[in-house]
Design a protein around this motif. Structure first.
Motif, PDB file in Angstrom:
ATOM      1  N   ILE A   1       9.938  29.561 -22.745  1.00 36.48           N
ATOM      2  CA  ILE A   1       9.267  28.452 -22.067  1.00 36.48           C
ATOM      3  C   ILE A   1       9.118  28.753 -20.576  1.00 36.48           C
ATOM      4  N   GLY A   2       7.901  28.581 -20.073  1.00 33.98           N
ATOM      5  CA  GLY A   2       7.625  28.905 -18.678  1.00 33.98           C
ATOM      6  C   GLY A   2       7.725  27.725 -17.730  1.00 33.98           C
ATOM      7  N   VAL A   3       7.438  26.527 -18.234  1.00 36.63           N
ATOM      8  CA  VAL A   3       7.564  25.307 -17.431  1.00 36.63           C
ATOM      9  C   VAL A   3       8.356  24.305 -18.254  1.00 36.63           C
ATOM     10  N   PRO A   4       9.099  23.411 -17.614  1.00 34.34           N
ATOM     11  CA  PRO A   4       9.966  22.512 -18.373  1.00 34.34           C
ATOM     12  C   PRO A   4       9.183  21.658 -19.376  1.00 34.34           C
ATOM     13  N   LEU A   5       9.807  21.430 -20.511  1.00 37.08           N
ATOM     14  CA  LEU A   5       9.273  20.517 -21.524  1.00 37.08           C
ATOM     15  C   LEU A   5      10.243  19.345 -21.639  1.00 37.08           C
TER      16      LEU A   5
END
Length: 259
Positions: A111-115
């Motif tokens: 994951i590259g950006v928070p979910l």
């Protein structure tokens, strides 16, 4: 009940440390609920973190219909992945550190950006993912003889043991994941094959489910973490001397040996 939860967490922590399984918690602590089980899981996560471990990912279990039917549930469960649980492709695992290991082929998402849920969709997952990789999960139960109920496996960190990650494939170069197939092999014999669509219709749907489930605990899937999205096939038992591999179409192959 708090004293019972603490005691249950201690039993599982010691079972993991000593590779010595215990009786089902639901027998030892009658009335144990799913909420209690997640509380036990969080107690042991805190204990690992206090001892210096780092949480680097999450795992999703019970994504297939047959496994849900077996435990009488209609949704998956989840657990955590620590840095000392992550193995490189081709690694050798001492079976003496495990209780009753099995292997499953999965796709891992980095994951590259928070979910952060609620309201996360599969499209959101694909937009947030940097890369995916072929992976083998080594599942293991600290509950004797895998005599688990849903509460037992949740408390036991969703029966997680270790993960073996293959080479990361940039998300822009990845195939359509529901259409991918996985072949699980042990000692050059095919154990099972399955499709990505077996994982909740799409492995990205499983990751979306996780992000939304974690929201109830005010937890996000952080940037840089990875998610084991669930097995394409049945889980195969392994013993010392075995070699297991998973080939995921369009993603590659990952292997692990047991000694």
């Amino acid at each position: 009940m708090s004293d019972q939860l603490t005691r249950a967490a201690e039993l599982l922590f010691d079972a993991h440390r000593l590779a010595r399984p215990v009786s089902p918690l639901t027998q030892s602590f009658p009335g144990l609920t799913v909420g209690d089980a997640y509380a036990i899981q969080r107690l042991n996560l805190a204990r690992h973190l206090h001892r210096g471990a780092v949480q680097c990912g999450h795992k999703i279990g019970l994504t297939s219909a047959p496994m849900q039917q077996l435990l009488g549930v209609d949704e998956p469960d989840f657990g955590y992945v620590l840095d000392d649980m992550v193995l490189a492709d081709g690694a050798a695992v001492p079976t003496g550190t495990l209780c009753a290991p099995r292997v499953e082929p999965e796709v891992a998402f980095r994951i590259g950006v928070p979910l952060r849920g609620p309201g996360v969709s599969a499209a959101d997952v694909m937009a947030a993912a940097e890369a995916v990789a072929p992976a083998l999960e080594i599942v293991d139960s600290r509950i004797a003889d895998w005599r688990i109920t849903l509460a037992d496996t949740i408390a036991d960190n969703a029966s997680s043991g270790a993960v073996v990650l293959g080479e990361w494939v940039p998300i822009a170069e990845a195939p359509r994941l529901p259409d991918t197939t996985a072949t699980l092999m042990v000692n050059d014999s095919t154990v099972d094959t399955g499709e990505g669509a077996a994982v909740m219709g799409d492995p990205a749907e499983a990751v979306a489910w996780l992000a939304n489930a974690l929201a109830a605990y005010d937890i996000a899937i952080d940037a840089g973490q990875f998610v084991m999205s669930g097995s394409y096939t049945t889980a195969a038992f392994v013993v010392s001397g075995d070699r297991a591999s998973a080939h995921l179409s369009g993603l590659g192959t990952v292997t692990v040996a047991f000694e």
